[in-house]
Design an enzyme around this catalytic site. Structure first.
Site, PDB file in Angstrom:
ATOM      1  N   THR A 118       0.815  -1.226   0.000  1.00 56.62           N
ATOM      2  CA  THR A 118       0.000   0.000   0.000  1.00 56.62           C
ATOM      3  C   THR A 118       0.844   1.269   0.000  1.00 56.62           C
ATOM      4  O   THR A 118       1.952   1.292   0.559  1.00 56.62           O
ATOM      5  CB  THR A 118      -0.911   0.004   1.247  1.00 56.62           C
ATOM      6  OG1 THR A 118      -1.518   1.289   1.370  1.00 56.62           O
ATOM      7  CG2 THR A 118      -0.144  -0.259   2.528  1.00 56.62           C
ATOM      8  N   TYR A 142      -1.470   0.364  10.031  1.00 53.12           N
ATOM      9  CA  TYR A 142      -1.747  -0.379   8.798  1.00 53.12           C
ATOM     10  C   TYR A 142      -0.531  -0.295   7.868  1.00 53.12           C
ATOM     11  O   TYR A 142       0.013  -1.310   7.422  1.00 53.12           O
ATOM     12  CB  TYR A 142      -3.009   0.189   8.128  1.00 53.12           C
ATOM     13  CG  TYR A 142      -3.212  -0.297   6.727  1.00 53.12           C
ATOM     14  CD1 TYR A 142      -3.294  -1.660   6.447  1.00 53.12           C
ATOM     15  CD2 TYR A 142      -3.309   0.603   5.660  1.00 53.12           C
ATOM     16  CE1 TYR A 142      -3.460  -2.108   5.143  1.00 53.12           C
ATOM     17  CE2 TYR A 142      -3.482   0.160   4.367  1.00 53.12           C
ATOM     18  CZ  TYR A 142      -3.560  -1.193   4.107  1.00 53.12           C
ATOM     19  OH  TYR A 142      -3.724  -1.634   2.818  1.00 53.12           O
TER      20      TYR A 142
END
Ligand code: UDP
Length: 328
Positions: A118, A142
């Site tokens: 990501t 995250y």
């Protein structure tokens, strides 16, 4: 002989689209999913093995049964806001599970690995154009957990010959143009599906998270990439590894940024309906701007995004949203 690919998270939003693309490319996608966030209805394109990534014995069984040529690893917790509230959950679910999976793959001799990473690994870098060489400085758990898995893949590459293609996604949006699968999370936290909910009255309004960012209209800017284009890149990444090429990292975005307000305006235009809006506080962990400055996937992998217009992504998401699938 059929080429099996083990797809972790194959019952999720991106994983299910990847299974469809793999099948179209002649592979047999074997979904491995715990159904913590996945959907049984989304497993349509190949066999299912239910299991948890932390369960090494179960993984060993699945590798022995299918002898996959590669792993595509999508399964993860992926909510920035939740990761700020409960970082331990993210480090455990994402990092420990991935370690177990990587060790099982290496033990089974399955050494080609495609990984779903990501742009949240970059953090909030004011004015920096993000590409594969940009320093990763995550600002939420995250992003931190995904960066740790990238490091793990490199270490297992150096020591055990694991070869990986790492894709750093920008904001994945839209859905299968044939609406066989689509975006569906519970709880839903993503901008476009929440906005479509507000448009068709499933929710009273969309809350804009912060209007005081240092951007032209004060709202966060993101680079939206169509899920069908994104999974096409994964098939190319798999072929790259099958051709014996080295480990690589690719950013997947369109290179165009849209603010939250611009996405709202575009959704009004596509659906020809109003979007009820509330102005809210910033959401912790959000970077102001995340836009890809990379064309490496295009030049190196031969990736050709076909549905790169934001209006197309919203139209595809809207079609799925209005189909009966959403109610299941
Ligand atoms: N966003 C918003 N309201 C919402 C959900 C999201 O304003 O109800 C904003 C969010 O702050 C971010 C952008 O929309 O700037 C995209 O958020 P999303 O959760 O879809 O993806 P993320 O960027 O977190 O991966």
């Amino acid at each position: 002989m059929a080429k099996h690919v083990l797809v972790t998270g194959g019952a999720g939003y991106i994983g299910s689209h990847a299974c469809k693309a793999l099948r179209a490319a002649g592979y047999v996608p074997v979904t491995y999913d715990s159904f913590v966030t996945g959907w049984r209805d989304a497993v349509k394109f190949g066999p299912l093995e239910e299991g948890d990534l932390a369960d090494r014995a179960r993984l060993d069984e699945v590798f022995a049964r299918w002898q996959p040529v590669a792993v595509m690893h999508f399964a993860a917790l992926s909510l920035v806001g939740e990761s700020m509230k409960d970082p331990g959950k993210y480090w455990r679910a994402n990092v420990l599970s991935s370690l177990t999976l990587i060790e099982a793959a290496v033990a089974a001799g399955c050494l080609d690995f495609v990984f779903s990473s990501t742009c949240a690994t970059y953090g909030d870098q004011d004015g920096v154009v993000l590409d594969e060489t940009t320093r990763q400085m995550p600002i939420n758990a995250y992003g931190g957990s995904k960066r740790a898995i990238e490091d793990m893949l490199r270490d297992f590459g150096n020591s055990h010959g694991l070869r990986s293609v790492i894709f750093r996604y920008f904001n994945v949006a839209g859905g299968d143009p044939e609406a066989e699968v689509g975006e569906f999370h519970r709880p839903e936290t993503h901008l476009i599906p929440l906005m479509l909910d507000a448009i068709d009255g499933r929710r009273p309004a969309l809350t804009v998270f912060g209007s005081d960012y240092a951007t032209p209209d004060g709202t966060c800017i993101r680079d939206y990439v169509h899920v069908s284009d994104l999974v096409d890149a994964h098939v190319l990444g798999l072929k790259w590894l099958e051709a014996g090429k080295p480990s690589e990292v690719f950013c997947l975005g369109t290179g165009k940024g849209f603010s939250v307000r611009e996405v709202i305006a575009q959704s009004r235009a596509v659906t020809n309906r109003d979007v009820p809006i509330l102005e809210g506080e910033r959401r912790p962990g959000d970077a102001a701007v995340l836009v890809s400055g990379s064309t490496k996937a295009v030049s190196t992998l031969g990736w050709t995004p076909k549905r790169a217009e934001l209006a197309t992504m919203i139209a595809d998401a809207w079609r799925w949203h209005q189909s009966g699938h959403y109610e299941k």
